[in-house]
Design an enzyme around this catalytic site. Structure first.
Site, PDB file in Angstrom:
ATOM      1  N   SER A 182      42.129  50.807  34.977  1.00 20.59           N
ATOM      2  CA  SER A 182      40.816  50.721  35.746  1.00 20.59           C
ATOM      3  C   SER A 182      40.624  51.896  36.424  1.00 20.59           C
ATOM      4  O   SER A 182      41.091  52.903  36.733  1.00 20.59           O
ATOM      5  CB  SER A 182      41.140  49.458  36.680  1.00 20.59           C
ATOM      6  OG  SER A 182      40.157  49.305  37.683  1.00 20.59           O
ATOM      7  N   TYR A 195      47.003  46.147  43.246  1.00 17.67           N
ATOM      8  CA  TYR A 195      46.242  46.408  42.022  1.00 17.67           C
ATOM      9  C   TYR A 195      46.069  47.909  41.645  1.00 17.67           C
ATOM     10  O   TYR A 195      46.242  48.174  40.475  1.00 17.67           O
ATOM     11  CB  TYR A 195      44.896  45.707  42.059  1.00 17.67           C
ATOM     12  CG  TYR A 195      43.983  45.577  40.890  1.00 17.67           C
ATOM     13  CD1 TYR A 195      44.290  44.761  39.629  1.00 17.67           C
ATOM     14  CD2 TYR A 195      42.938  46.529  40.701  1.00 17.67           C
ATOM     15  CE1 TYR A 195      43.629  44.667  38.581  1.00 17.67           C
ATOM     16  CE2 TYR A 195      42.161  46.606  39.670  1.00 17.67           C
ATOM     17  CZ  TYR A 195      42.456  45.737  38.703  1.00 17.67           C
ATOM     18  OH  TYR A 195      41.847  45.866  37.515  1.00 17.67           O
TER      19      TYR A 195
END
Length: 309
Positions: A182, A195
């Site tokens: 990501s 995350y």
């Protein structure tokens, strides 16, 4: 004499590295001007491709696209209903698919299901580690078990799937490991501490794995890491408050497939975000902080509502 020889070898090594670096930089610059349609691509027809987290979102779209390209697709997810839906979608387009329920937080289950895949389908040649999960709280408000779950799925599972399927790839000197990381693994955001940390780990996993392969002289096993910005329609960041454009699932799936076919090393989506990587190291932290908080005022407006993969 021995000291002189050591220094001489060191100087020769530095000069060789600099010349190699100049050659590779020039080559990379020239490749920028080569149209994508002229770049070499491989075929996935007949390959056994495993996609984790294929019960919905990006994983589902990747599995469908790979099946359309005549790959034998193996799909994993903890969500049985979503898994069944993806299975049917692939069958409806004439694809070959095998589906397995697998809890990626459970290392032993990963190994057990992997053995079943080898027995039922064969040796996986392309591994797409797509599954991901987000908690969505400020770090001190995040329950311990959710932090553990984030790392189990987003980071540690990468190691277990690699250890399960890569030995045969290495033995045959043929394979491809794709890691869906990501842009949050390049620059963190508020409410995404666990995350972002797990995606930093995913990016590091890909880089470390690639170096391991190169150090051993294994040229036939490739790695690709995908770093997209927020993707809409996945159930993870559907209501994110951001001043940047949210990506569509189809857009990210298409670019990921192209990255696999071209065996790209790193794919950042959109490509313009490559600039943020350099910006982070060139400007003071106060600027980075202001930029990220302004760019993403609230990554997860409804904390805890997107904990799935």
């Amino acid at each position: 004499m021995a000291e002189f020889s050591r220094i001489f070898k060191g100087i020769v090594g530095i000069i060789s590295l600099l010349l190699f670096a100049v050659f590779e930089i020039v080559r990379a610059i020239l490749l920028i001007f080569v149209p994508a349609s002229y770049e070499p691509v491989k075929t996935v027809a007949g390959e056994i491709v495993l996609v984790t987290g294929a019960g919905s979102g990006l994983g589902r779209q990747l599995a469908i696209r790979l099946a359309k390209k005549q790959a034998k697709v193996v799909i994993w997810d903890i969500n049985v209903k979503g898994l069944e839906e993806t299975h049917k979608m692939i069958k409806d387009v004439g694809g070959i698919v095998h589906s397995y329920k697998c809890d990626l937080t459970n290392r032993e289950e990963i190994y057990q299901v992997a053995e079943k895949v080898k027995k039922d389908v064969g040796d996986v040649t392309i591994l797409v580690n797509n599954a991901g999960v987000v908690s969505g709280y400020f770090v001190l408000d995040t329950p311990d078990h959710l932090i553990q779950r984030t790392f189990d799925v987003n980071s540690l599972a990468l190691f277990w799937t690699a250890k399960a399927f890569m030995p045969k790839m290495i033995e045959n000197n043929r394979g491809h490991v794709v890691t869906i990381a990501s842009m949050a693994g390049q620059m963190a955001c508020p409410k995404l501490c666990d995350y972002s940390a797990s995606k930093y780990a995913a990016y590091g996993f890909d880089e470390g794995l690639r170096l391991d392969l190169e150090a051993k002289g294994i040229t036939g096993v490739k790695t690709t890491v995908i770093c997209p910005m927020f993707i809409a329609q996945t159930g993870m960041f559907d209501d994110v408050v951001t001043r940047s454009r949210r990506l569509s699932v189809d857009e990210v799936a298409d670019r990921t497939i192209l990255g696999i076919l071209r065996e790209d090393i790193v794919v950042m989506i959109p490509t313009s975000l490559r600039l943020t990587f350099w910006l982070k190291w060139l400007v003071p932290w106060s600027v980075v902080s202001k930029l990220m908080i302004g760019l993403v005022p609230d990554a997860v407006p409804k904390p805890g509502s997107h904990m799935k993969y």
